[in-house]
Enzyme design. Sequence first.
Site, PDB file in Angstrom:
ATOM      1  N   GLU A   1     -29.779  -0.165 -13.847  1.00  0.00           N
ATOM      2  CA  GLU A   1     -29.493  -1.383 -13.061  1.00  0.00           C
ATOM      3  C   GLU A   1     -28.003  -1.582 -12.795  1.00  0.00           C
ATOM      4  OE1 GLU A   1     -31.535  -1.177 -15.612  1.00  0.00           O
ATOM      5  OE2 GLU A   1     -33.496  -2.007 -15.025  1.00  0.00           O
TER       6      GLU A   1
ATOM      7  N   PHE B   1     -41.511 -11.830 -24.589  1.00  0.00           N
ATOM      8  CA  PHE B   1     -41.176 -10.422 -24.374  1.00  0.00           C
ATOM      9  C   PHE B   1     -40.194 -10.287 -23.198  1.00  0.00           C
ATOM     10  CE2 PHE B   1     -42.167  -6.275 -22.318  1.00  0.00           C
ATOM     11  CZ  PHE B   1     -41.599  -5.477 -23.302  1.00  0.00           C
ATOM     12  N   GLN B   2     -39.092  -9.631 -23.422  1.00  0.00           N
ATOM     13  CA  GLN B   2     -38.043  -9.393 -22.426  1.00  0.00           C
ATOM     14  C   GLN B   2     -37.474 -10.682 -21.843  1.00  0.00           C
ATOM     15  OE1 GLN B   2     -39.537  -6.299 -19.719  1.00  0.00           O
ATOM     16  NE2 GLN B   2     -38.658  -4.772 -21.120  1.00  0.00           N
TER      17      GLN B   2
ATOM     18  N   LYS C   1     -41.855 -15.493 -13.369  1.00  0.00           N
ATOM     19  CA  LYS C   1     -42.990 -14.718 -12.863  1.00  0.00           C
ATOM     20  C   LYS C   1     -44.029 -15.647 -12.216  1.00  0.00           C
ATOM     21  CE  LYS C   1     -45.914 -10.881 -14.252  1.00  0.00           C
ATOM     22  NZ  LYS C   1     -46.236  -9.932 -15.325  1.00  0.00           N
TER      23      LYS C   1
ATOM     24  N   MET D   1      -6.161   8.631 -17.723  1.00  0.00           N
ATOM     25  CA  MET D   1      -5.265   7.469 -17.699  1.00  0.00           C
ATOM     26  C   MET D   1      -4.951   6.995 -19.112  1.00  0.00           C
ATOM     27  SD  MET D   1      -3.393   5.610 -15.932  1.00  0.00           S
ATOM     28  CE  MET D   1      -3.687   5.316 -14.201  1.00  0.00           C
TER      29      MET D   1
HETATM   30  C1  LIG Z   1      -6.078   1.652 -13.290  1.00  0.00           C
HETATM   31  C2  LIG Z   1      -5.711   0.542 -12.330  1.00  0.00           C
HETATM   32  C3  LIG Z   1      -4.420   0.454 -11.851  1.00  0.00           C
HETATM   33  C4  LIG Z   1      -4.083  -0.501 -10.903  1.00  0.00           C
HETATM   34  N1  LIG Z   1      -2.811  -0.492 -10.381  1.00  0.00           N
HETATM   35  C5  LIG Z   1      -2.544  -1.293  -9.331  1.00  0.00           C
HETATM   36  C6  LIG Z   1      -1.283  -1.189  -8.634  1.00  0.00           C
HETATM   37  O1  LIG Z   1      -0.438  -0.373  -8.950  1.00  0.00           O
HETATM   38  N2  LIG Z   1      -1.089  -1.987  -7.556  1.00  0.00           N
HETATM   39  C7  LIG Z   1      -2.043  -2.890  -7.140  1.00  0.00           C
HETATM   40  O2  LIG Z   1      -1.839  -3.566  -6.131  1.00  0.00           O
HETATM   41  N3  LIG Z   1      -3.204  -3.037  -7.800  1.00  0.00           N
HETATM   42  C8  LIG Z   1      -3.484  -2.250  -8.863  1.00  0.00           C
HETATM   43  N4  LIG Z   1      -4.700  -2.366  -9.478  1.00  0.00           N
HETATM   44  C9  LIG Z   1      -5.646  -3.374  -8.998  1.00  0.00           C
HETATM   45  C10 LIG Z   1      -5.353  -4.757  -9.577  1.00  0.00           C
HETATM   46  O3  LIG Z   1      -5.843  -4.807 -10.899  1.00  0.00           O
HETATM   47  C11 LIG Z   1      -6.012  -5.865  -8.723  1.00  0.00           C
HETATM   48  O4  LIG Z   1      -7.397  -5.627  -8.620  1.00  0.00           O
HETATM   49  C12 LIG Z   1      -5.448  -5.927  -7.309  1.00  0.00           C
HETATM   50  O5  LIG Z   1      -4.051  -5.941  -7.327  1.00  0.00           O
HETATM   51  C13 LIG Z   1      -5.968  -7.179  -6.625  1.00  0.00           C
HETATM   52  O6  LIG Z   1      -5.664  -7.125  -5.270  1.00  0.00           O
HETATM   53  P1  LIG Z   1      -5.819  -8.424  -4.357  1.00  0.00           P
HETATM   54  O7  LIG Z   1      -5.120  -9.568  -4.990  1.00  0.00           O
HETATM   55  O8  LIG Z   1      -5.433  -8.021  -2.995  1.00  0.00           O
HETATM   56  O9  LIG Z   1      -7.426  -8.617  -4.304  1.00  0.00           O
HETATM   57  P2  LIG Z   1      -8.421  -9.627  -5.031  1.00  0.00           P
HETATM   58  O10 LIG Z   1      -8.275  -9.575  -6.477  1.00  0.00           O
HETATM   59  O11 LIG Z   1      -9.757  -9.341  -4.453  1.00  0.00           O
HETATM   60  O12 LIG Z   1      -7.933 -11.040  -4.537  1.00  0.00           O
HETATM   61  C14 LIG Z   1      -8.083 -11.413  -3.207  1.00  0.00           C
HETATM   62  C15 LIG Z   1      -7.494 -12.782  -2.999  1.00  0.00           C
HETATM   63  O13 LIG Z   1      -7.714 -13.129  -1.632  1.00  0.00           O
HETATM   64  C16 LIG Z   1      -8.313 -14.409  -1.565  1.00  0.00           C
HETATM   65  N5  LIG Z   1      -9.183 -14.475  -0.397  1.00  0.00           N
HETATM   66  C17 LIG Z   1     -10.445 -14.005  -0.275  1.00  0.00           C
HETATM   67  N6  LIG Z   1     -10.935 -14.289   0.939  1.00  0.00           N
HETATM   68  C18 LIG Z   1      -9.957 -14.939   1.602  1.00  0.00           C
HETATM   69  C19 LIG Z   1      -9.871 -15.514   2.896  1.00  0.00           C
HETATM   70  N7  LIG Z   1     -10.887 -15.472   3.761  1.00  0.00           N
HETATM   71  N8  LIG Z   1      -8.717 -16.127   3.246  1.00  0.00           N
HETATM   72  C20 LIG Z   1      -7.672 -16.200   2.388  1.00  0.00           C
HETATM   73  N9  LIG Z   1      -7.712 -15.689   1.133  1.00  0.00           N
HETATM   74  C21 LIG Z   1      -8.841 -15.068   0.756  1.00  0.00           C
HETATM   75  C22 LIG Z   1      -9.077 -14.556  -2.869  1.00  0.00           C
HETATM   76  O14 LIG Z   1      -9.292 -15.933  -3.171  1.00  0.00           O
HETATM   77  C23 LIG Z   1      -8.162 -13.839  -3.847  1.00  0.00           C
HETATM   78  O15 LIG Z   1      -7.190 -14.699  -4.372  1.00  0.00           O
HETATM   79  C24 LIG Z   1      -5.050  -1.439 -10.462  1.00  0.00           C
HETATM   80  C25 LIG Z   1      -6.339  -1.381 -10.974  1.00  0.00           C
HETATM   81  C26 LIG Z   1      -6.682  -0.396 -11.890  1.00  0.00           C
HETATM   82  C27 LIG Z   1      -8.096  -0.329 -12.384  1.00  0.00           C
HETATM   83  C1  LIG Z   2     -16.273   1.186 -18.612  1.00  0.00           C
HETATM   84  C2  LIG Z   2     -14.868   1.479 -18.989  1.00  0.00           C
HETATM   85  N1  LIG Z   2     -14.572   1.915 -20.217  1.00  0.00           N
HETATM   86  C3  LIG Z   2     -13.287   2.210 -20.551  1.00  0.00           C
HETATM   87  C4  LIG Z   2     -12.278   2.056 -19.637  1.00  0.00           C
HETATM   88  C5  LIG Z   2     -10.826   2.377 -20.027  1.00  0.00           C
HETATM   89  N2  LIG Z   2     -10.328   3.466 -19.208  1.00  0.00           N
HETATM   90  C6  LIG Z   2      -9.566   3.289 -18.095  1.00  0.00           C
HETATM   91  S1  LIG Z   2      -9.173   4.690 -17.318  1.00  0.00           S
HETATM   92  C7  LIG Z   2      -9.973   5.628 -18.466  1.00  0.00           C
HETATM   93  C8  LIG Z   2      -9.993   7.118 -18.384  1.00  0.00           C
HETATM   94  C9  LIG Z   2     -10.772   7.600 -17.199  1.00  0.00           C
HETATM   95  O1  LIG Z   2     -10.960   8.992 -17.362  1.00  0.00           O
HETATM   96  P1  LIG Z   2     -11.541   9.843 -16.168  1.00  0.00           P
HETATM   97  O2  LIG Z   2     -12.762   9.197 -15.627  1.00  0.00           O
HETATM   98  O3  LIG Z   2     -11.676  11.245 -16.597  1.00  0.00           O
HETATM   99  O4  LIG Z   2     -10.425   9.681 -15.049  1.00  0.00           O
HETATM  100  P2  LIG Z   2      -8.902  10.209 -15.086  1.00  0.00           P
HETATM  101  O5  LIG Z   2      -8.048   9.094 -15.583  1.00  0.00           O
HETATM  102  O6  LIG Z   2      -8.862  11.404 -15.979  1.00  0.00           O
HETATM  103  O7  LIG Z   2      -8.611  10.545 -13.648  1.00  0.00           O
HETATM  104  C10 LIG Z   2     -10.539   4.805 -19.448  1.00  0.00           C
HETATM  105  C11 LIG Z   2     -11.293   5.305 -20.620  1.00  0.00           C
HETATM  106  C12 LIG Z   2     -12.640   1.572 -18.374  1.00  0.00           C
HETATM  107  N3  LIG Z   2     -11.741   1.342 -17.422  1.00  0.00           N
HETATM  108  N4  LIG Z   2     -13.940   1.329 -18.056  1.00  0.00           N
END
Ligand SMILES: Cc1cc2nc3c(=O)[nH]c(=O)nc-3n(C[C@H](O)[C@H](O)[C@H](O)COP(=O)(O)OP(=O)(O)OC[C@H]3O[C@@H](n4cnc5c(N)ncnc54)[C@H](O)[C@@H]3O)c2cc1C
Ligand SMILES: Cc1ncc(C[n+]2csc(CCOP(=O)(O)OP(=O)(O)O)c2C)c(N)n1
Length: 588
Positions: A66, A128-129, A178, A490
């Site tokens: 799911e 159940f469930q 249900k 990472m």
């Molecule tokens: C490993 C990893 C590394 C990351 N590194 C980076 C990085 O280097 N740089 C980076 O940028 N991000 C990075 N991120 C992502 C980061 O964590 C955030 O998810 C991201 O920065 C959020 O972008 P956002 O604010 O544009 O989007 P969202 O979090 O989706 O926010 C959108 C905003 O827009 C608003 N909004 C929605 N609809 C409307 C509308 N119609 N009108 C006006 N406002 C609206 C919402 O209310 C919200 O505040 C990383 C994520 C991971 C997993």
């Molecule tokens: C469900 C979940 N568990 C743990 C993490 C923490 N985490 C972030 S990046 C990462 C490593 C990802 O490894 P891989 O999928 O091999 O990608 P790579 O960074 O090697 O490109 C982990 C464990 C996460 N983001 N999501």
Amino acid sequence: MGSNANTQELNADLATPTRLTGAEILWATLVGEGVSDVFGYPGGAILPAYDALRKFPIRHVLVRHEQGAAHMADGYARASGKVGVCVATSGPGATNLVTGIANAMLDSIPMVCITGQVSSKVLGTDAFQEVDITGITLPVTKHNFLVNRTEDIAPAIRYAFQIAKSGRPGPVLVDITKDAQQGTAIFDFAAAKPRPYRPHPMLHVDESGLAEAADLIRGAKRPVILAGHGVLESGAMEQLRTLAERAQIPVALTLLGLGAFPASHALNLGMMGMHGEAWVNHAIQEADLLIACGMRFDDRVTGTIATYATKAKKIHIEVDPAEINKNVKIDVALVGDLREVLEQLLPRIPGRDGAVWLKTIDNIKGAAAVRDIKNLPDSGHLYAAHVMHDLWRITGGKAIVATDVGQHQMWEAQYFHHEQPRTLITSGGLGTMGFALPAAIGAKVACPDSEVWVIAGDGGFQMTSAELCTIAQEKIKINIAIINNGFLGMVRQWQEFFYDSNYECTPLLSPDFVKLAEAHGIAGRIVRTRAELAEAVEEARSAPGAFLLNFMVEQEDSVYPMIPVGSALHEMIRRPGKDPLLETPEDK
Ligand SMILES: Cc1cc2nc3c(=O)[nH]c(=O)nc-3n(C[C@H](O)[C@H](O)[C@H](O)COP(=O)(O)OP(=O)(O)OC[C@H]3O[C@@H](n4cnc5c(N)ncnc54)[C@H](O)[C@@H]3O)c2cc1C
Ligand SMILES: Cc1ncc(C[n+]2csc(CCOP(=O)(O)OP(=O)(O)O)c2C)c(N)n1
Ligand SMILES: [Mg+2]
């Protein structure tokens, strides 16, 4: 179409009130809301609904877990802009959705999740469930309902759609007992319509706010637009472009904003934040005005708040009042739908000469404009950056790419340049490993004519790889690129930088991914060198069915630049080495 071959259309005329079972009302209401595809998995408490499915023109994609259903609905919504729908049974079916729901919540994705619940007579008896899924999902849904009367199903579903897509989008869960599915009621689609959406009282942009914002823009010498996911959600791409071009303001993008402004546009700076381009972060730190458009100043974007863009006034255009002044202190807040606000703002913005500031940014860029390792000569090693760069080049940058979470996700953001909106599907806020494969399935169902790629790490791919069988059963043509570095890359990088290279529990054994694909009737190929890369990508693209490429990349490469947690935006760790590598003719 419902999974059953002998589909019999039910005469559920949306215009004529008709007596139907609750199960039929559920599907009829979904049809009325324009739903053509759902992702789900059956079980006892939702069985009445599944029994009625064959009567309705809805495609049901049977998932293997799911969580996959929720990510597929999420990917479907991100690719299409429509509301994604997933279905699960009570108990473990419902709890398996939770990660996917949280993922959608953190990234503001419109989704309706339907769960079966035990009969109302036994609710609260640990039947159940039975789990209290509305209780469990309360913090990770925009709203949720428990429906235990047949006549409430249509209004609840219609209300759920309105909530999911209005204002700041988000996931809504409807839990239906249900007995409510089994009972009958008069189905009246029109009468079930919710009251018109009443925007938040603060969603009124006053004249003085617009005038103040326009004054700041007119007077700014070093402005930067920060464009986020809200640009895509609002459909404000054109208005954003007009603002940038007319006032000659460079545009920095968040990870979730990539594609909202064409990558090739002269005013596009690139991605900001932890793994953003160095010059983008420097430009933000030097700016005297930031115009934040539909972005929420996530900590991955700001670095330490105390040192964030201290020289800049800040305009924040944002639909959710709760985001204003949440992380960063704002000077002018324009609360409303971004497209509408920009339409009101644009007439007040005259043409502006931005040449001096643009030149300054060019100087900041300097030689760093050439990305770190894209251009490493072919030493027999395959770098993930090579894969991203070549995939981008070969697909003309037009493919929809669903990434997983980790190093490969950041390299994709850096080296695959998104021209079009809704072509990058990635988990930003929750950072959910296992997202890419199911999200790509959802995207392909939403956009069957688009080329769709999964880019996943060897770790994350294993979290939801059971969905390979969904691809096989549903005959879904997507291409899968596994960036196989033998590590939870990472996390390994953080261990290298901040934990003395103690690679505790990050070296990762994987199955033979090509054989795994084969076991599902999916073709595949291993790629070890850059010389084989282009041909392998073409083989995948031209294959009639899904195709998996297992890219054996450099194992201990790191993503640069990187802002360590707790540092200022400009305090980036850069790739070691004296000079940036120069472009080779091959890459031009
Ligand atoms: C490993 C990893 C590394 C990351 N590194 C980076 C990085 O280097 N740089 C980076 O940028 N991000 C990075 N991120 C992502 C980061 O964590 C955030 O998810 C991201 O920065 C959020 O972008 P956002 O604010 O544009 O989007 P969202 O979090 O989706 O926010 C959108 C905003 O827009 C608003 N909004 C929605 N609809 C409307 C509308 N119609 N009108 C006006 N406002 C609206 C919402 O209310 C919200 O505040 C990383 C994520 C991971 C997993
Ligand atoms: C469900 C979940 N568990 C743990 C993490 C923490 N985490 C972030 S990046 C990462 C490593 C990802 O490894 P891989 O999928 O091999 O990608 P790579 O960074 O090697 O490109 C982990 C464990 C996460 N983001 N999501
Ligand atoms: Mg890995």
